[in-house]
Design a protein around this motif. Structure first.
Motif, short mmCIF file in Angstrom:
data_model
loop_
_atom_site.label_atom_id
_atom_site.label_comp_id
_atom_site.label_asym_id
_atom_site.label_seq_id
_atom_site.Cartn_x
_atom_site.Cartn_y
_atom_site.Cartn_z
N ALA A 85 0.83 -1.21 0.00
CA ALA A 85 0.00 0.00 0.00
C ALA A 85 0.86 1.26 0.00
O ALA A 85 0.54 2.24 -0.68
CB ALA A 85 -0.93 -0.01 1.22
N VAL A 86 1.95 1.24 0.77
CA VAL A 86 2.86 2.39 0.79
C VAL A 86 3.50 2.59 -0.58
O VAL A 86 3.60 3.71 -1.08
CB VAL A 86 3.94 2.18 1.88
CG1 VAL A 86 5.06 3.22 1.75
CG2 VAL A 86 3.31 2.25 3.26
N ALA A 135 1.90 8.10 7.93
CA ALA A 135 0.55 8.12 8.50
C ALA A 135 -0.31 7.00 7.92
O ALA A 135 -1.09 6.36 8.65
CB ALA A 135 -0.10 9.48 8.24
N LEU A 136 -0.17 6.74 6.62
CA LEU A 136 -0.89 5.64 6.00
C LEU A 136 -0.52 4.31 6.66
O LEU A 136 -1.40 3.51 7.02
CB LEU A 136 -0.56 5.59 4.51
CG LEU A 136 -1.05 4.35 3.75
CD1 LEU A 136 -2.57 4.27 3.75
CD2 LEU A 136 -0.50 4.36 2.32
N LEU A 148 -2.84 1.57 8.83
CA LEU A 148 -2.97 0.17 8.42
C LEU A 148 -2.48 -0.78 9.51
O LEU A 148 -3.00 -1.89 9.65
CB LEU A 148 -2.21 -0.05 7.11
CG LEU A 148 -2.78 0.68 5.89
CD1 LEU A 148 -1.88 0.50 4.69
CD2 LEU A 148 -4.21 0.20 5.59
N ILE A 149 -1.48 -0.36 10.28
CA ILE A 149 -1.03 -1.16 11.42
C ILE A 149 -2.19 -1.33 12.41
O ILE A 149 -2.46 -2.43 12.90
CB ILE A 149 0.17 -0.49 12.12
CG1 ILE A 149 1.42 -0.58 11.25
CG2 ILE A 149 0.44 -1.15 13.48
CD1 ILE A 149 2.58 0.25 11.78
N ALA A 150 -2.87 -0.23 12.70
CA ALA A 150 -3.99 -0.29 13.64
C ALA A 150 -5.10 -1.19 13.11
O ALA A 150 -5.69 -1.98 13.86
CB ALA A 150 -4.52 1.12 13.90
N VAL A 208 6.74 5.09 12.10
CA VAL A 208 6.49 3.66 11.95
C VAL A 208 7.20 3.12 10.72
O VAL A 208 7.32 1.90 10.55
CB VAL A 208 4.98 3.35 11.88
CG1 VAL A 208 4.28 3.88 13.13
CG2 VAL A 208 4.34 3.90 10.63
N LEU A 209 7.63 4.00 9.83
CA LEU A 209 8.42 3.64 8.66
C LEU A 209 9.79 4.30 8.75
O LEU A 209 9.93 5.38 9.33
CB LEU A 209 7.77 4.16 7.36
CG LEU A 209 6.41 3.66 6.94
CD1 LEU A 209 5.96 4.42 5.70
CD2 LEU A 209 6.42 2.15 6.65
N CYS A 210 10.79 3.67 8.15
CA CYS A 210 12.03 4.36 7.80
C CYS A 210 11.92 4.71 6.31
O CYS A 210 11.72 3.82 5.49
CB CYS A 210 13.25 3.49 8.04
SG CYS A 210 13.64 3.20 9.77
N VAL A 211 12.02 5.99 5.99
CA VAL A 211 11.85 6.46 4.61
C VAL A 211 13.13 7.18 4.21
O VAL A 211 13.39 8.30 4.65
CB VAL A 211 10.63 7.39 4.48
CG1 VAL A 211 10.43 7.79 3.02
CG2 VAL A 211 9.38 6.71 5.01
N SER A 212 13.92 6.54 3.37
CA SER A 212 15.23 7.05 2.98
C SER A 212 15.20 7.42 1.51
O SER A 212 14.76 6.62 0.67
CB SER A 212 16.31 5.99 3.25
OG SER A 212 16.27 5.56 4.59
#
Length: 255
Positions: free
Chosen positions: A26-27, A42-43, A47-49, A72-76
């Motif tokens: 989804a990401v 945030a997405l 989705l985790i919840a 909740v993500l690492c975004v590099s």
């Protein structure tokens, strides 16, 4: 201490891994020019919840980090290799985006990562990503029962070095289970036929991180988390959690 998992425990990690795969898909679908990494974060949180899981990253505070991890993500992005904190700056066409993600479901963790070019990009970036994925697959193929831990690192490095890429120094994969990071360390470069013998029940994450500039050096951002290539070249990251079984490696982070 290395803990071998039972078949039932491996199934539980597989359930967590399936959730990881769905959320990463989804990401990946949402990532586009003009989207902010904070929106992707945030997405993923939503989705985790929905999955009844909890983030493995948010609040994680290893000894070397100055602060607990905030996302909740690492975004590099581009020259950021790993551990990038989701930023508000919008993604641009041609950015090389790497996303790392882990969650806990019913007390068990799974961890995975992917890299992708945002929109259309440089063919060199596509080649870097494809080689990183090939290095990951080579490591998975080498993770056979009775093989050695060094066989995984030798297989990963053969692909990466053979293509002329650097590798993130001092970093690699790890054991996975009730904790996100367990023993053993899984090197991305090692000598074949050396190290721990791989036994059924061992669950590990393999995660090659390739650097386009051909060098292995990196630097820390001021945030204390983000690792960037020392020469400013781009980087890619791919990861799966897998179990060693009698029949061979079982990837646990597939949809």
């Amino acid at each position: 201490m290395i803990e071998l998992k039972t078949p039932g425990e491996i199934d539980a990690i597989d359930a967590a891994g399936s959730a990881v795969a769905r959320i990463l898909a989804a990401v990946r679908e949402r990532a586009a020019p003009g989207v902010r990494p904070t929106e992707l974060d945030a997405l993923a949180a939503d989705l985790i919840a929905e999955a009844g899981a909890v983030s493995s990253f948010r609040g994680y505070h290893p000894r070397w980090a100055p602060t607990p991890y905030p996302g909740v993500l690492c975004v590099s992005v581009n020259d950021a290799v790993v551990h990038g904190i989701p930023a508000r700056a919008k993604l641009r066409r041609g950015d090389l985006l790497s996303v790392d993600f882990a969650l806990h479901l019913d007390g068990w963790c799974a961890d995975a990562a992917f890299s992708v070019v945002v929109g259309e990009g440089d063919p060199g970036d596509e080649k870097l990503i494809a080689t990183t994925e090939a290095a990951l697959q080579a490591g998975i193929d080498a993770a056979q029962p009775g093989a050695r831990l060094g066989d995984i690192g030798a297989a990963v490095a053969a692909v990466a070095r053979g293509a002329g890429y650097g590798m993130l120094a001092d970093h690699g994969g790890h054991g996975v289970g009730r904790s996100m990071h367990e023993e053993p360390h899984v090197p991305n470069e090692a000598k074949a036929n050396r190290g721990l013998r791989l036994e059924p029940g061992l669950v590990i994450a393999i995660e090659p991180m390739l650097l386009a500039g051909g060098r292995d050096g990196y630097r820390h951002d001021r945030d204390g988390w983000t690792l960037r290539t020392a020469d400013g070249s781009r980087a890619a990251h791919a990861e799966h959690t897998l179990a060693i079984t009698e029949g061979g490696p079982r990837i646990l982070t597939l949809p």
